[in-house]
Design a protein around this motif. Structure first.
Motif, mmCIF file in Angstrom:
data_model
loop_
_atom_site.group_PDB
_atom_site.id
_atom_site.type_symbol
_atom_site.label_atom_id
_atom_site.label_comp_id
_atom_site.label_asym_id
_atom_site.label_seq_id
_atom_site.Cartn_x
_atom_site.Cartn_y
_atom_site.Cartn_z
ATOM 1 N N LEU A 110 -4.116 6.546 4.946
ATOM 2 C CA LEU A 110 -3.718 7.407 6.051
ATOM 3 C C LEU A 110 -4.179 6.706 7.323
ATOM 4 O O LEU A 110 -5.369 6.409 7.476
ATOM 5 C CB LEU A 110 -4.367 8.789 5.948
ATOM 6 N N ILE A 111 -3.230 6.398 8.208
ATOM 7 C CA ILE A 111 -3.553 5.675 9.438
ATOM 8 C C ILE A 111 -3.846 6.664 10.555
ATOM 9 O O ILE A 111 -3.077 7.603 10.791
ATOM 10 C CB ILE A 111 -2.387 4.762 9.861
ATOM 11 N N ILE A 153 -6.956 3.254 15.310
ATOM 12 C CA ILE A 153 -8.350 3.726 15.372
ATOM 13 C C ILE A 153 -9.060 3.371 14.067
ATOM 14 O O ILE A 153 -10.083 2.693 14.060
ATOM 15 C CB ILE A 153 -8.403 5.249 15.620
ATOM 16 N N CYS A 154 -8.500 3.841 12.961
ATOM 17 C CA CYS A 154 -9.093 3.543 11.655
ATOM 18 C C CYS A 154 -8.066 3.840 10.565
ATOM 19 O O CYS A 154 -7.021 4.451 10.814
ATOM 20 C CB CYS A 154 -10.372 4.348 11.427
ATOM 21 N N ALA A 155 -8.395 3.406 9.358
ATOM 22 C CA ALA A 155 -7.572 3.721 8.188
ATOM 23 C C ALA A 155 -8.452 4.469 7.185
ATOM 24 O O ALA A 155 -9.569 4.028 6.881
ATOM 25 C CB ALA A 155 -7.034 2.442 7.555
ATOM 26 N N GLU A 156 -7.954 5.614 6.740
ATOM 27 C CA GLU A 156 -8.639 6.343 5.668
ATOM 28 C C GLU A 156 -8.007 5.881 4.357
ATOM 29 O O GLU A 156 -6.790 5.968 4.172
ATOM 30 C CB GLU A 156 -8.489 7.846 5.874
ATOM 31 N N VAL A 157 -8.856 5.380 3.458
ATOM 32 C CA VAL A 157 -8.357 4.635 2.299
ATOM 33 C C VAL A 157 -9.049 5.072 1.018
ATOM 34 O O VAL A 157 -10.266 5.310 0.999
ATOM 35 C CB VAL A 157 -8.596 3.113 2.493
ATOM 36 N N PHE A 183 0.864 -1.179 0.000
ATOM 37 C CA PHE A 183 0.000 0.000 0.000
ATOM 38 C C PHE A 183 0.896 1.222 0.000
ATOM 39 O O PHE A 183 2.112 1.137 0.233
ATOM 40 C CB PHE A 183 -0.965 -0.003 1.199
ATOM 41 N N PHE A 184 0.309 2.384 -0.290
ATOM 42 C CA PHE A 184 1.079 3.623 -0.400
ATOM 43 C C PHE A 184 0.691 4.600 0.700
ATOM 44 O O PHE A 184 -0.474 4.678 1.110
ATOM 45 C CB PHE A 184 0.806 4.316 -1.742
ATOM 46 N N THR A 185 1.692 5.351 1.178
ATOM 47 C CA THR A 185 1.419 6.586 1.914
ATOM 48 C C THR A 185 2.020 7.715 1.077
ATOM 49 O O THR A 185 3.128 7.578 0.547
ATOM 50 C CB THR A 185 2.048 6.565 3.319
ATOM 51 N N CYS A 186 1.265 8.796 0.946
ATOM 52 C CA CYS A 186 1.646 9.838 -0.012
ATOM 53 C C CYS A 186 1.560 11.229 0.597
ATOM 54 O O CYS A 186 0.647 11.535 1.378
ATOM 55 C CB CYS A 186 0.721 9.788 -1.236
ATOM 56 N N GLY A 187 2.490 12.068 0.206
ATOM 57 C CA GLY A 187 2.478 13.467 0.603
ATOM 58 C C GLY A 187 3.681 14.169 0.005
ATOM 59 O O GLY A 187 4.515 13.553 -0.673
ATOM 60 N N SER A 188 3.787 15.464 0.259
ATOM 61 C CA SER A 188 4.906 16.229 -0.294
ATOM 62 C C SER A 188 6.235 15.871 0.362
ATOM 63 O O SER A 188 7.298 16.094 -0.206
ATOM 64 C CB SER A 188 4.641 17.731 -0.125
ATOM 65 N N ASP A 189 6.161 15.308 1.591
ATOM 66 C CA ASP A 189 7.397 14.912 2.272
ATOM 67 C C ASP A 189 7.900 13.557 1.791
ATOM 68 O O ASP A 189 9.095 13.344 1.637
ATOM 69 C CB ASP A 189 7.188 14.880 3.788
#
Length: 390
Positions: A377-378, A336-340, A301-307
């Protein structure tokens, strides 16, 4: 059958749990294993024309090609880019009798036991200057040599396990434990069959995974052709090999050419592209890496952002809290949850904001099974976790 019952009866994956899994390059001597390793890793490992050139296994991590990752990096232009990777190990050639110690066989078989999947390299080219340990080119025979040696070693290991359990349970039958299942596995191996590819039951898979059997490991056959055969996509040995593979489990087969790949390695990217266009052939290295990654049941899975844009490797079937734990154990413990949202939805709508506007941005709880290509986003409550650990 109810959904709840189906979940209870779900068959676990064969192999060790975890995500740091390894593929081993295996075959008889002088079939192109180290040449392939050099091309996969762009290192310069000796690839000499005599058996046992490679004794200690060479290890490297290779990036897993993924167009989705490249596009996400283009979109976010992050300061840090971290692709998925696959660990590849070059293991020395096995010979007939390896299970009994021939040709340093015991050491090499222990190296195979330490990996999780096998790239089985086969030679399908004639070359009088490159000695074949068996005297001639016969890929079906070479497959049979390797699989027989692995199966014999598995039989030896299972017989030792049975003997130990029988000794413990001789005075107390209640201590037999997994003995009936292990006897079934032994009968399967003695019938000339490999462990992988058989429809084992849940309790049988759980026992197999404790035994770490060589023939339980997934296999990808990499067939090394001459450059002429690779370019024209024909080879006199290939039909017989394909028939044999289909009759013995139907594992994946990928033709490649070590000479062609080595030649591309020596060229600039522009020269390599021009040469591939001229001969109407492409490098098989990306496909080989991706196939090895997927045969280990790995996804990311991916986590994404400008950093940072990053791939996080997990095994198929991983639930959201455990996926969060790959990033940091505190995220698993305080999940708590995952925003996907899916990569496909990102491509369709063009940005995270548009995905949200389209109602495709979802919140999932602890039972969510993470899909390959999810962008996540976790959310976790990590307050107090460090204190609890002390």
């Amino acid at each position: 059958m109810s959904k709840r019952k189906a979940e209870v009866e779900e068959i676990p994956l064969l192999g060790r749990p975890g995500r740091s899994l390894k593929m081993g390059i295996v075959g008889v001597p002088n079939v192109g294993k180290s040449t392939l390793f050099n091309c996969l890793t762009k290192l310069n490992i000796p690839a000499e024309n005599f058996p046992f050139c490679t004794i200690d296994p060479n290890v490297a991590r290779v990036n897993v090609p993924d167009e989705r990752f490249d596009i996400l990096c283009q979109h976010h232009n992050p300061a840090s880019k971290v692709p998925a990777d696959l660990t590849v190990i070059d293991i020395a050639g096995l010979v007939r009798g390896a299970s009994a110690g021939e040709g340093l066989g015991n050491a090499f078989l222990s190296h195979i036991r330490a990996v999780d999947g096998i790239f089985h390299v086969l030679r399908l080219f004639d070359d009088e200057e490159i000695v074949h340990v068996e005297g001639d080119v016969n890929p079906v025979r070479d497959v049979d040599i390797i699989t027989t040696e692995l199966r014999l070693k598995d039989i030896e290991a299972v017989e030792k396990n049975i003997a130990a359990l029988e000794k413990v349970s001789r005075g107390d039958p209640s201590k037999q434990g997994d003995l009936p299942v292990i006897r079934t596995i032994l009968e399967h191996l003695q019938a000339g069959k490999e462990v992988r590819g058989f429809p084992w039951k849940k309790n049988e898979v759980e026992v197999i995974n404790t035994l770490e059997l060589l023939t339980a490991k997934p296999v990808v056959y990499l067939v090394n052709l001459s450059e002429a055969d690779f370019i024209r996509k024909k080879n006199k040995y290939l039909p017989g090999l394909m028939k044999f593979v289909q009759e013995h489990g139907g594992d994946q087969v990928i033709p490649f050419c070590g000479t062609f790949e080595s030649k591309l390695q020596q060229m600039s990217s522009e020269e390599a592209a021009a040469y591939c266009a001229e001969v109407k052939a492409i490098s098989m290295i990306p496909r080989i890496i991706k196939t090895g990654y997927s045969c280990l049941q790995l996804v990311h899975f991916f986590t994404c952002g400008s950093d940072e844009v990053r791939c996080w490797t997990i095994r198929k079937g991983t639930k959201a809290p455990d996926a969060a734990g790959v990033i940091h154990t505190d995220f698993r413990d305080g999940f708590i949850c995952a925003e996907v949202y899916s990569y496909a939805d990102f491509i369709q709508h063009g940005s995270e904001g548009e995905v949200k506007a389209a109602g495709k941005y979802k919140q999932h709880g602890k039972t969510y099974v993470v899909e390959d290509g999810d962008i996540m986003l976790i959310k976790a409550n990590t307050a107090g976790l460090n204190k609890k650990k002390k």
